[in-house]
Design an enzyme around this catalytic site. Sequence first.
Site, PDB file in Angstrom:
ATOM      1  N   TYR A  58      -6.831   4.283   3.427  1.00  0.00           N
ATOM      2  CA  TYR A  58      -5.573   4.836   3.955  1.00  0.00           C
ATOM      3  C   TYR A  58      -5.261   6.214   3.363  1.00  0.00           C
ATOM      4  O   TYR A  58      -4.391   6.919   3.888  1.00  0.00           O
ATOM      5  CB  TYR A  58      -4.389   3.898   3.680  1.00  0.00           C
ATOM      6  CG  TYR A  58      -4.506   2.507   4.276  1.00  0.00           C
ATOM      7  CD1 TYR A  58      -5.511   2.190   5.196  1.00  0.00           C
ATOM      8  CD2 TYR A  58      -3.618   1.504   3.912  1.00  0.00           C
ATOM      9  CE1 TYR A  58      -5.624   0.905   5.719  1.00  0.00           C
ATOM     10  CE2 TYR A  58      -3.727   0.226   4.444  1.00  0.00           C
ATOM     11  CZ  TYR A  58      -4.735  -0.068   5.334  1.00  0.00           C
ATOM     12  OH  TYR A  58      -4.835  -1.337   5.850  1.00  0.00           O
ATOM     13  N   LYS A 239       4.574  -3.064   8.689  1.00  0.00           N
ATOM     14  CA  LYS A 239       4.783  -1.686   8.229  1.00  0.00           C
ATOM     15  C   LYS A 239       6.002  -1.103   8.933  1.00  0.00           C
ATOM     16  O   LYS A 239       6.156  -1.235  10.158  1.00  0.00           O
ATOM     17  CB  LYS A 239       3.544  -0.839   8.522  1.00  0.00           C
ATOM     18  CG  LYS A 239       3.747   0.659   8.346  1.00  0.00           C
ATOM     19  CD  LYS A 239       4.033   1.320   9.674  1.00  0.00           C
ATOM     20  CE  LYS A 239       4.464   2.767   9.526  1.00  0.00           C
ATOM     21  NZ  LYS A 239       4.928   3.310  10.818  1.00  0.00           N
ATOM     22  N   SER A 240       6.894  -0.485   8.165  1.00  0.00           N
ATOM     23  CA  SER A 240       7.939   0.330   8.774  1.00  0.00           C
ATOM     24  C   SER A 240       8.271   1.474   7.836  1.00  0.00           C
ATOM     25  O   SER A 240       8.236   1.315   6.626  1.00  0.00           O
ATOM     26  CB  SER A 240       9.202  -0.480   9.059  1.00  0.00           C
ATOM     27  OG  SER A 240      10.141   0.366   9.685  1.00  0.00           O
ATOM     28  N   ARG A 245      14.834  -1.271   9.419  1.00  0.00           N
ATOM     29  CA  ARG A 245      13.815  -2.207   9.914  1.00  0.00           C
ATOM     30  C   ARG A 245      13.151  -2.952   8.764  1.00  0.00           C
ATOM     31  O   ARG A 245      12.868  -4.143   8.872  1.00  0.00           O
ATOM     32  CB  ARG A 245      12.762  -1.459  10.718  1.00  0.00           C
ATOM     33  CG  ARG A 245      13.220  -1.107  12.120  1.00  0.00           C
ATOM     34  CD  ARG A 245      12.111  -0.360  12.820  1.00  0.00           C
ATOM     35  NE  ARG A 245      12.367  -0.196  14.234  1.00  0.00           N
ATOM     36  CZ  ARG A 245      11.569   0.458  15.057  1.00  0.00           C
ATOM     37  NH1 ARG A 245      10.448   1.011  14.600  1.00  0.00           N
ATOM     38  NH2 ARG A 245      11.860   0.574  16.326  1.00  0.00           N
ATOM     39  N   ASN A 249      13.064  -6.887   8.575  1.00  0.00           N
ATOM     40  CA  ASN A 249      11.780  -7.596   8.549  1.00  0.00           C
ATOM     41  C   ASN A 249      11.682  -8.579   7.378  1.00  0.00           C
ATOM     42  O   ASN A 249      10.859  -9.496   7.404  1.00  0.00           O
ATOM     43  CB  ASN A 249      10.620  -6.590   8.487  1.00  0.00           C
ATOM     44  CG  ASN A 249      10.478  -5.779   9.769  1.00  0.00           C
ATOM     45  OD1 ASN A 249      11.085  -6.110  10.789  1.00  0.00           O
ATOM     46  ND2 ASN A 249       9.704  -4.707   9.711  1.00  0.00           N
TER      47      ASN A 249
END
Length: 283
Positions: A58, A239-240, A245, A249
């Site tokens: 990543y 993922k956010s 969010r 989540n």
Amino acid sequence: MTDSPIALPAVPLLPLNSGGSIPQVGLGTWPLDDAEVERAIVDAAAVGYRHVDTAAKYGNEVGVGRGVAASGIDREDWFVTTKLDGGYQGDDRAVAGLDASLDRLGMEYVDLLLIHWPLPARDLFVDTWKTFIRLRESGKARAIGVSNFKPAHIDRLIAETGVTPAVNQVQLSPAIPRLDHRAYDEEHGIVTESWSPIGGSGDLLGDPILADLAAKHGRTPAQIVLRWHVQNGLVAIPKSRDPQRMAANLAVFDFVLDADDLAALDRLDEGPGAGVDSDHSGH
Ligand SMILES: NC(=O)c1ccc[n+]([C@@H]2O[C@H](COP(=O)([O-])OP(=O)(O)OC[C@H]3O[C@@H](n4cnc5c(N)ncnc54)[C@H](OP(=O)(O)O)[C@@H]3O)[C@@H](O)[C@H]2O)c1
């Protein structure tokens, strides 16, 4: 730990077969860059996250390390996963791969180290697993596991080393439920962890079945899907980059999907052939 006037959600921990435990919801970090992920982790910590998922591939481990350090939460209270890039498979290359990740993270250890993809055409994953076992013994990886492995790949790890992965992280959601993987993992004491748990860049969350269930429970479609993961005993790493969010989540531990709800979610299954096939994907 910092004091907070706000009651943070208590995230359940699932036991790992080699000891320790993993928080059932964590923060995914792909494709955030170093600066974005640092901010995201600080935001996530403030709403209760203690688990973050990254990978050498990543390119954001430096930011993950900075975010954890800036979060106000002790390192020991975080669960940090990284994944070995394919270029470090075989021989003892995983030693250098993990050392490079730890250097970027600015950490002495990771909580979980995964083989990112099996890459079966190269057939190096058993060798890599032997090195992972030594890395766990060294303490630099507190638990070791795999990602995108099929049951047949894990069979080989167990047959050739006697050591069962603690975790298999795979693409998994109501659209791609991978019942075969989950049954295998359960039988072998492996925690199944779901990537793209709310469907990634696809249109899962727009499905009318989810709209109906969201209205019934007074929740969002993403919360319905994440609750499905939780009730199925899975770990999910949505993922956010958005703090609201992120908080939503994580707020999935105070309602229950009933049998009718779960049967409705079964209808989201896209069938065989959906999702990535790790015999032909990966890096
Ligand atoms: N092992 C592997 O090979 C592998 C492969 C892929 C991914 N992963 C890991 O799994 C993590 C999660 O997978 P993913 O990022 O592909 O997919 P995902 O978490 O299922 O979905 C992320 C997408 O959903 C949006 N989103 C987040 N919360 C939402 C909400 N409450 N309502 C509506 N939309 C929402 C995000 O946008 P915003 O950011 O704008 O909120 C983003 O576009 C990755 O970040 C990575 O850490 C692992």
